[in-house]
Write an enzyme that holds these catalytic residues in place. Sequence first.
Site, mmCIF file in Angstrom:
data_model
loop_
_atom_site.group_PDB
_atom_site.id
_atom_site.type_symbol
_atom_site.label_atom_id
_atom_site.label_comp_id
_atom_site.label_asym_id
_atom_site.label_seq_id
_atom_site.Cartn_x
_atom_site.Cartn_y
_atom_site.Cartn_z
ATOM 1 C CE LYS A 11 22.292 84.326 33.575
ATOM 2 N NZ LYS A 11 23.288 84.953 33.030
ATOM 3 C CE1 TYR A 51 20.137 88.447 30.276
ATOM 4 C CE2 TYR A 51 19.170 86.558 29.770
ATOM 5 C CZ TYR A 51 19.830 87.332 30.490
ATOM 6 O OH TYR A 51 20.391 86.725 31.670
ATOM 7 C CG PHE A 59 26.923 88.437 24.212
ATOM 8 C CD1 PHE A 59 25.646 88.354 25.050
ATOM 9 C CD2 PHE A 59 27.945 89.440 24.590
ATOM 10 C CE1 PHE A 59 25.629 89.263 26.258
ATOM 11 C CE2 PHE A 59 27.598 90.327 25.503
ATOM 12 C CZ PHE A 59 26.367 90.400 26.112
ATOM 13 N NE ARG A 87 25.440 92.870 39.296
ATOM 14 C CZ ARG A 87 25.518 92.399 37.980
ATOM 15 N NH1 ARG A 87 24.178 92.231 37.511
ATOM 16 N NH2 ARG A 87 26.411 92.524 36.980
ATOM 17 C CB THR A 93 29.934 88.893 33.494
ATOM 18 O OG1 THR A 93 29.278 90.168 34.249
ATOM 19 C CG2 THR A 93 29.114 88.178 32.542
ATOM 20 N NE ARG A 104 27.284 85.395 37.108
ATOM 21 C CZ ARG A 104 26.797 86.662 36.545
ATOM 22 N NH1 ARG A 104 27.681 87.630 36.959
ATOM 23 N NH2 ARG A 104 25.728 86.675 35.928
ATOM 24 C CG ASN A 114 26.889 83.962 33.785
ATOM 25 O OD1 ASN A 114 25.870 83.550 33.749
ATOM 26 N ND2 ASN A 114 27.399 85.226 33.730
ATOM 27 C CG HIS A 117 19.727 88.196 35.370
ATOM 28 N ND1 HIS A 117 20.205 88.744 34.712
ATOM 29 C CD2 HIS A 117 18.758 88.530 35.980
ATOM 30 C CE1 HIS A 117 19.680 89.994 34.655
ATOM 31 N NE2 HIS A 117 18.463 90.002 35.635
ATOM 32 C CD GLU A 128 16.159 92.656 35.442
ATOM 33 O OE1 GLU A 128 16.883 92.758 34.739
ATOM 34 O OE2 GLU A 128 16.489 91.823 36.455
HETATM 35 P P1 GDP Z 1 25.729 90.249 34.186
HETATM 36 O O1 GDP Z 1 24.782 91.457 34.750
HETATM 37 O O2 GDP Z 1 26.910 89.940 35.020
HETATM 38 O O3 GDP Z 1 24.832 88.894 34.066
HETATM 39 O O4 GDP Z 1 26.169 90.300 32.949
HETATM 40 P P2 GDP Z 1 25.755 91.372 31.465
HETATM 41 O O5 GDP Z 1 24.458 92.059 31.741
HETATM 42 O O6 GDP Z 1 26.910 92.184 30.912
HETATM 43 O O7 GDP Z 1 25.296 90.025 30.560
HETATM 44 C C1 GDP Z 1 24.271 89.419 30.525
HETATM 45 C C2 GDP Z 1 24.447 88.250 30.562
HETATM 46 O O8 GDP Z 1 25.095 87.564 29.131
HETATM 47 C C3 GDP Z 1 25.806 87.332 31.271
HETATM 48 O O9 GDP Z 1 25.247 86.896 32.458
HETATM 49 C C4 GDP Z 1 26.261 86.217 30.374
HETATM 50 O O10 GDP Z 1 25.164 85.085 30.626
HETATM 51 C C5 GDP Z 1 25.803 86.666 28.953
HETATM 52 N N1 GDP Z 1 27.215 87.194 28.501
HETATM 53 C C6 GDP Z 1 27.977 88.350 29.073
HETATM 54 N N2 GDP Z 1 29.006 88.748 28.383
HETATM 55 C C7 GDP Z 1 29.104 87.600 27.071
HETATM 56 C C8 GDP Z 1 30.095 87.505 26.286
HETATM 57 O O11 GDP Z 1 31.139 87.961 26.096
HETATM 58 N N3 GDP Z 1 30.009 86.304 25.625
HETATM 59 C C9 GDP Z 1 28.829 85.500 25.622
HETATM 60 N N4 GDP Z 1 28.661 84.240 24.984
HETATM 61 N N5 GDP Z 1 27.617 85.889 26.579
HETATM 62 C C10 GDP Z 1 28.130 86.836 27.358
#
Ligand code: GDP
Length: 140
Positions: A11, A51, A59, A87, A93, A104, A114, A117, A128
């Site tokens: 990212k 996304y 968010f 993962r 996350t 991370r 973070n 992805h 994807e």
């Molecule tokens: P991942 O699969 O671990 O990447 O997590 P998710 O699929 O739940 O979320 C996608 C992405 O959205 C994350 O990697 C973060 O960049 C962002 N994200 C997730 N949760 C939050 C949150 O609570 N706040 C904000 N600002 N961004 C978030």
Amino acid sequence: MPSERTLSIIKPDATRRNLTGRINALFEEKGLRIIAQKRLQLTQAQAEAFYAVHKARPFFKDLVTFMISGPVVAQVLEGENAVAKNREVMGATDPKKAEQGTIRALHAESIEANSVHGSDSAENAAQEIAFFFAGIDIVG
Ligand code: GDP
């Protein structure tokens, strides 16, 4: 265990800090092979499409703004159990909850910025990967 493929994105927070090589080393140390890779600047429309599954999340807008704030490196990783393995290498996350030694825990700036992805299922991985790469780009 058969070989599997997953989509990874380094990212903008990580490309900005010149961490591509260090993150790639962590993948390779864990047995994930980088079989396709390209650096690109996502457009707003592309980030929103990628996304789309998070459209309803509070968010979403911030996430899209972050993902277009600089270049990303899209990658196909291959290896045994690659979706779950990646993962594991990525960590949780929220970097505060990520296990020691994960990408991370080592590099993420926040729950949003973070660093990486990774696809969360084999089915999503196929979709994807096709979002970023044509078959001819992937050399396994
Ligand atoms: P991942 O699969 O671990 O990447 O997590 P998710 O699929 O739940 O979320 C996608 C992405 O959205 C994350 O990697 C973060 O960049 C962002 N994200 C997730 N949760 C939050 C949150 O609570 N706040 C904000 N600002 N961004 C978030």
